[in-house]
Design an enzyme around this catalytic site. Structure first.
Site, mmCIF file in Angstrom:
data_model
loop_
_atom_site.group_PDB
_atom_site.id
_atom_site.type_symbol
_atom_site.label_atom_id
_atom_site.label_comp_id
_atom_site.label_asym_id
_atom_site.label_seq_id
_atom_site.Cartn_x
_atom_site.Cartn_y
_atom_site.Cartn_z
ATOM 1 N N HIS A 28 22.068 14.525 20.002
ATOM 2 C CA HIS A 28 22.443 16.029 19.606
ATOM 3 C C HIS A 28 22.601 15.972 17.873
ATOM 4 O O HIS A 28 22.308 16.735 17.220
ATOM 5 C CB HIS A 28 23.343 16.417 20.232
ATOM 6 C CG HIS A 28 23.787 17.934 19.901
ATOM 7 N ND1 HIS A 28 22.843 18.966 20.004
ATOM 8 C CD2 HIS A 28 24.956 18.249 19.309
ATOM 9 C CE1 HIS A 28 23.639 20.099 19.341
ATOM 10 N NE2 HIS A 28 24.869 19.905 18.941
ATOM 11 N N PHE A 77 29.988 23.383 16.385
ATOM 12 C CA PHE A 77 31.271 23.892 16.932
ATOM 13 C C PHE A 77 32.146 22.659 17.179
ATOM 14 O O PHE A 77 31.427 21.602 17.587
ATOM 15 C CB PHE A 77 30.835 24.326 18.148
ATOM 16 C CG PHE A 77 32.139 24.910 19.213
ATOM 17 C CD1 PHE A 77 32.742 25.899 18.768
ATOM 18 C CD2 PHE A 77 32.245 24.385 20.396
ATOM 19 C CE1 PHE A 77 33.925 26.302 19.194
ATOM 20 C CE2 PHE A 77 33.293 24.894 21.253
ATOM 21 C CZ PHE A 77 34.123 25.739 20.623
ATOM 22 N N SER A 82 23.169 23.037 15.609
ATOM 23 C CA SER A 82 23.736 23.578 16.790
ATOM 24 C C SER A 82 24.430 24.940 16.622
ATOM 25 O O SER A 82 23.487 25.949 16.465
ATOM 26 C CB SER A 82 25.013 22.597 17.155
ATOM 27 O OG SER A 82 25.380 22.767 18.481
ATOM 28 N N MET A 83 25.626 25.099 16.891
ATOM 29 C CA MET A 83 26.229 26.522 16.691
ATOM 30 C C MET A 83 25.876 26.828 15.179
ATOM 31 O O MET A 83 25.749 28.253 14.909
ATOM 32 C CB MET A 83 27.775 26.562 16.663
ATOM 33 C CG MET A 83 28.306 27.886 16.523
ATOM 34 S SD MET A 83 30.220 27.827 16.677
ATOM 35 C CE MET A 83 30.735 27.440 15.183
ATOM 36 N N ASP A 141 18.791 15.284 24.037
ATOM 37 C CA ASP A 141 19.898 16.115 23.565
ATOM 38 C C ASP A 141 21.030 16.222 24.639
ATOM 39 O O ASP A 141 20.682 17.173 25.695
ATOM 40 C CB ASP A 141 19.630 17.249 22.863
ATOM 41 C CG ASP A 141 20.610 18.090 22.051
ATOM 42 O OD1 ASP A 141 21.925 17.706 22.618
ATOM 43 O OD2 ASP A 141 20.440 18.998 21.188
#
Length: 271
Positions: free
Chosen positions: A234, A37, A103-104, A204
């Protein structure tokens, strides 16, 4: 990088717009690699290029609303990002398709596995986002109604010499849409049966441990490899552990391509 309001115009690297790589002939393995994202394909370019060098066909789409401005992103939704990922998946007709995401992108990869089990044969997830802590979820839902953006979530890096090309503000309406999409992913986690490589950072600052824990406990996959990386944060595909993440994904793709679905032989598999 050049100073401009359009994110993609800050770099001369054409991969920021998304890219494809073909291994030549008919590669046995294909890899769909999904960015996170507010980010761009450049955050996963090294990951994808390593898979391509190992012999895989690769698709790396630029998700709608990304690579331009936060306002553009705020006009897009989880459904649009999922549709773009589905379109990229359809361009891979390999015998074994690995979907990788950070992530996303990891949440989208899980949704593709749930909706298209005949096309997604394995998952490689890096700090996948499918859940937040309760207080942060409440903050997103509340602020998403009254504020357009909040500070950037991209750029969580331990390496002082590293950087990622991503928005410097987080569009909140789009984030609210993403969080709503996660509810679908969590609801259907038991539908995920594919081999899974779950890679996460010990530290993270963006996605809490509950997210990876939710994935690990919810999937039906019998073949699950979980790796915890100790050095980066992250942005694991761009940080201090990036080389290890890339190498682990290639090994995973090689192994799953040589399994039952690979009974015709390993030719064209990552080597």
């Amino acid at each position: 990088m050049r100073a401009t309001g359009n994110l993609a115009e800050r770099t001369d690297d054409p991969r920021v717009h998304g890219f494809s790589r073909r291994a030549g002939g008919r590669a046995r393995v294909g890899a769909l690699v999904l960015h996170g994202f507010t980010a761009t394909p450049l955050t996963v370019a090294g990951w994808a290029e390593e898979l391509h060098r190992a012999g895989a066909d690769v698709e790396v789409p630029l998700l709608p609303g990304h690579g331009t401005t936060p306002a553009d992103c705020d006009r897009t939704t989880w459904g649009e990002w999922l549709a773009a990922a589905t379109g990229a998946l359809s361009r891979l007709d390999n015998d074994v398709v690995v979907v990788a995401g950070i992530s996303m992108g990891g949440g989208l990869a899980l949704r593709l596995a749930q909706l298209h089990p005949d096309r997604v044969h394995a998952l490689a997830l890096a700090n996948p986002a499918v859940a937040l802590d309760p207080l942060r979820t409440l903050a997103v839902a509340t602020l998403g109604r009254v504020a357009p953006t909040w500070p950037a979530i991209a750029g969580d890096l331990a390496d002082p010499g590293a950087a990622v090309l991503a928005y410097d503000r987080t569009p909140l309406r789009a984030l609210v849409s993403q969080v709503a999409g996660w509810a679908e992913v969590r609801r259907d986690l038991a539908r995920v049966h594919q081999p899974l490589l779950l890679m996460r950072s010990r530290v993270d600052h963006v996605v809490p441990p509950v997210s990876a824990r939710t994935v690990r406990r919810g999937v039906s996959s019998r073949d699950v490899t979980e790796v915890v990386y100790l050095n980066g944060f992250h942005e694991i595909t761009s940080d201090l552990d990036a080389d290890a993440v890339h190498a682990a994904t290639v090994r995973f793709a090689r192994r799953v391509s040589a399994g039952p679905a690979g009974s015709s032989g390993p030719a064209g598999a990552p080597a």
